[in-house]
Enzyme design. Sequence first.
Site, PDB file in Angstrom:
ATOM      1  N   ASP A 134     -22.697  -1.941  -8.916  1.00  0.00           N
ATOM      2  CA  ASP A 134     -22.991  -3.252  -9.506  1.00  0.00           C
ATOM      3  C   ASP A 134     -22.765  -4.326  -8.450  1.00  0.00           C
ATOM      4  O   ASP A 134     -21.677  -4.418  -7.880  1.00  0.00           O
ATOM      5  CB  ASP A 134     -22.076  -3.492 -10.719  1.00  0.00           C
ATOM      6  CG  ASP A 134     -22.543  -4.685 -11.559  1.00  0.00           C
ATOM      7  OD1 ASP A 134     -23.687  -5.147 -11.373  1.00  0.00           O
ATOM      8  OD2 ASP A 134     -21.753  -5.144 -12.407  1.00  0.00           O
ATOM      9  N   TYR A 136     -23.233  -8.530  -7.203  1.00  0.00           N
ATOM     10  CA  TYR A 136     -22.701  -9.810  -7.690  1.00  0.00           C
ATOM     11  C   TYR A 136     -23.507 -10.886  -6.982  1.00  0.00           C
ATOM     12  O   TYR A 136     -22.974 -11.716  -6.276  1.00  0.00           O
ATOM     13  CB  TYR A 136     -21.214  -9.848  -7.284  1.00  0.00           C
ATOM     14  CG  TYR A 136     -20.354 -10.926  -7.891  1.00  0.00           C
ATOM     15  CD1 TYR A 136     -20.208 -11.055  -9.271  1.00  0.00           C
ATOM     16  CD2 TYR A 136     -19.623 -11.789  -7.067  1.00  0.00           C
ATOM     17  CE1 TYR A 136     -19.364 -12.010  -9.803  1.00  0.00           C
ATOM     18  CE2 TYR A 136     -18.775 -12.748  -7.600  1.00  0.00           C
ATOM     19  CZ  TYR A 136     -18.654 -12.855  -8.974  1.00  0.00           C
ATOM     20  OH  TYR A 136     -17.813 -13.801  -9.514  1.00  0.00           O
ATOM     21  N   HIS A 141     -23.929 -17.605 -10.846  1.00  0.00           N
ATOM     22  CA  HIS A 141     -22.903 -16.874 -11.600  1.00  0.00           C
ATOM     23  C   HIS A 141     -21.583 -16.833 -10.820  1.00  0.00           C
ATOM     24  O   HIS A 141     -20.517 -17.125 -11.377  1.00  0.00           O
ATOM     25  CB  HIS A 141     -23.382 -15.448 -11.898  1.00  0.00           C
ATOM     26  CG  HIS A 141     -22.335 -14.579 -12.520  1.00  0.00           C
ATOM     27  ND1 HIS A 141     -21.853 -14.798 -13.795  1.00  0.00           N
ATOM     28  CD2 HIS A 141     -21.657 -13.507 -12.042  1.00  0.00           C
ATOM     29  CE1 HIS A 141     -20.929 -13.879 -14.081  1.00  0.00           C
ATOM     30  NE2 HIS A 141     -20.793 -13.089 -13.034  1.00  0.00           N
ATOM     31  N   GLU A 209     -28.464  -8.535 -16.581  1.00  0.00           N
ATOM     32  CA  GLU A 209     -28.749  -8.057 -15.232  1.00  0.00           C
ATOM     33  C   GLU A 209     -30.052  -7.262 -15.221  1.00  0.00           C
ATOM     34  O   GLU A 209     -30.533  -6.835 -16.256  1.00  0.00           O
ATOM     35  CB  GLU A 209     -27.606  -7.150 -14.723  1.00  0.00           C
ATOM     36  CG  GLU A 209     -26.225  -7.780 -14.879  1.00  0.00           C
ATOM     37  CD  GLU A 209     -25.119  -7.083 -14.109  1.00  0.00           C
ATOM     38  OE1 GLU A 209     -25.424  -6.339 -13.162  1.00  0.00           O
ATOM     39  OE2 GLU A 209     -23.947  -7.288 -14.457  1.00  0.00           O
ATOM     40  N   ASP A 241     -24.646  -5.208 -18.759  1.00  0.00           N
ATOM     41  CA  ASP A 241     -23.336  -4.741 -18.308  1.00  0.00           C
ATOM     42  C   ASP A 241     -22.267  -5.290 -19.262  1.00  0.00           C
ATOM     43  O   ASP A 241     -21.656  -6.327 -18.999  1.00  0.00           O
ATOM     44  CB  ASP A 241     -23.103  -5.238 -16.873  1.00  0.00           C
ATOM     45  CG  ASP A 241     -21.807  -4.713 -16.284  1.00  0.00           C
ATOM     46  OD1 ASP A 241     -21.239  -3.745 -16.831  1.00  0.00           O
ATOM     47  OD2 ASP A 241     -21.356  -5.278 -15.258  1.00  0.00           O
ATOM     48  N   LYS A 261     -15.403  -2.457 -17.956  1.00  0.00           N
ATOM     49  CA  LYS A 261     -16.836  -2.392 -17.641  1.00  0.00           C
ATOM     50  C   LYS A 261     -17.454  -1.031 -17.931  1.00  0.00           C
ATOM     51  O   LYS A 261     -18.645  -0.855 -17.694  1.00  0.00           O
ATOM     52  CB  LYS A 261     -17.038  -2.694 -16.147  1.00  0.00           C
ATOM     53  CG  LYS A 261     -16.624  -4.086 -15.736  1.00  0.00           C
ATOM     54  CD  LYS A 261     -17.725  -5.061 -15.973  1.00  0.00           C
ATOM     55  CE  LYS A 261     -17.366  -6.406 -15.387  1.00  0.00           C
ATOM     56  NZ  LYS A 261     -18.475  -7.345 -15.559  1.00  0.00           N
ATOM     57  N   THR A 357     -24.712 -10.327 -12.824  1.00  0.00           N
ATOM     58  CA  THR A 357     -25.153 -11.275 -13.845  1.00  0.00           C
ATOM     59  C   THR A 357     -26.101 -12.298 -13.240  1.00  0.00           C
ATOM     60  O   THR A 357     -25.793 -12.896 -12.201  1.00  0.00           O
ATOM     61  CB  THR A 357     -23.932 -12.006 -14.425  1.00  0.00           C
ATOM     62  OG1 THR A 357     -22.994 -11.033 -14.837  1.00  0.00           O
ATOM     63  CG2 THR A 357     -24.317 -12.892 -15.590  1.00  0.00           C
TER      64      THR A 357
HETATM   65 CA    CA Z   1     -21.875  -6.974 -13.778  1.00  0.00          CA
END
Ligand code: CA
Length: 423
Positions: A134, A136, A141, A209, A241, A261, A357
């Site tokens: 994942d 970022y 965000h 996402e 997510d 998560k 995100t």
């Molecule tokens: Ca995430």
Amino acid sequence: MSIFNTKGLSSWVSVPADSDFPIHNIPFGVVSYQGQTHCASRIGDFVIDLALLGEDGWFDDLPLGNGAVFHNPTLNAFLELDKKAWTSVRNRLIELFQSANAEIRDHDDWVNKYLIPISDVEMQMPVQVGDYTDFYSSIEHATNVGIMFRDPANALLPNWKHLPVGYHGRASSIVVSGAEIHRPYGQTLPKDATTPVFGPSRLVDFELEMAFITGKANKLGDSIPAEKADDYIFGMVIFNDLSARDIQKWEYVPLGPFLSKNFGSVISPWIVTLDALEFYRVAGPIQDPRVFPYLETLGDKNIDIHLSVSLKPADSSETAVSKSNYKYLYWNMNQQLAHHTVNGCNIKAGDMYASGTISGPTPDSYGSLLELSWQGTKPLKMNDGTERRFVSDNDSIIMRAWCEKDGRKIGFGESVCKILPAK
Ligand code: CA
């Protein structure tokens, strides 16, 4: 790029005008039908039976090794082939189902043989996910989270504009749209307390996402240059997510998110190929400071994908809570994959990489309730008069994604999940 990306293209299959799945799309997925699970494509409200088309020899001249590749309960074996193979199948399907080939419909009863109404199948996970990462990569965000949890004057950490930040997540809890997921239990630290409590999370959230899925593998020790990344990426899905913010806040120091998560991440069932998305490429944000050469990309590497999130309480209609766009991402997929492998890390077919995100510049384009309700200080009004700071029991979270340009629309369908009370 598909050679069939032409304006006048249409299909002999009747496709509803607002469908996400016109002949320009041709996504790949896995369906269960009459007790069998195998690979499929989709046009309009029909599933295309790839296993049967392969069996009947329609892919015999394509570089697939053998036609049985679609008889599998996942797309992994197909993804292990290369881009040439992926593109050849999509192009063949466009050729077979385009209006110019309408006479084929009446031969051998094509509609009954190879097309299955979408309502007759059950969608499955399209791939067995090997590894999951994942990122970022949304500057909006990362800035919002930095303002809320750290220092508004220094919202971005010093590394953020130099590399696409990411972490290795959990693959086993990624599930397909339609999932029902219980509110998770965990440890949280109540406000002003010094010792944690154990119980159901009170702050369940979504993260809007998109994820890309790789096909071809690289050897351990070899890296994938940014300009070659397109050859390794098969396509994309919507990725929700799910995140338990109170569990996350207590557990994440110093190694990052863990149990907050991995109680469920929900994807849309159809993988839309990079070939289909090529038409919707756009330029990304200007990156300043300049990135290292291994992260440099040429041309338009972002994609204009409209995104939306709705919340639907159990006994009421859905309320739109966010509208964002994939094009806002600061780091593109090519950069993410180049960075992921620059140390020699090997990737495999079926691996999944979520974007992080995707928040836009305005408050109605934020990609999580954490941001939309600004840590619960600005509750959102639902159509039924109730308010939401975070997700309530029996709420469904509905994410949609689609591209539209010059009157041509393709889409990803939906990622839907329902949050059930704690078990
Ligand atoms: Ca995430």
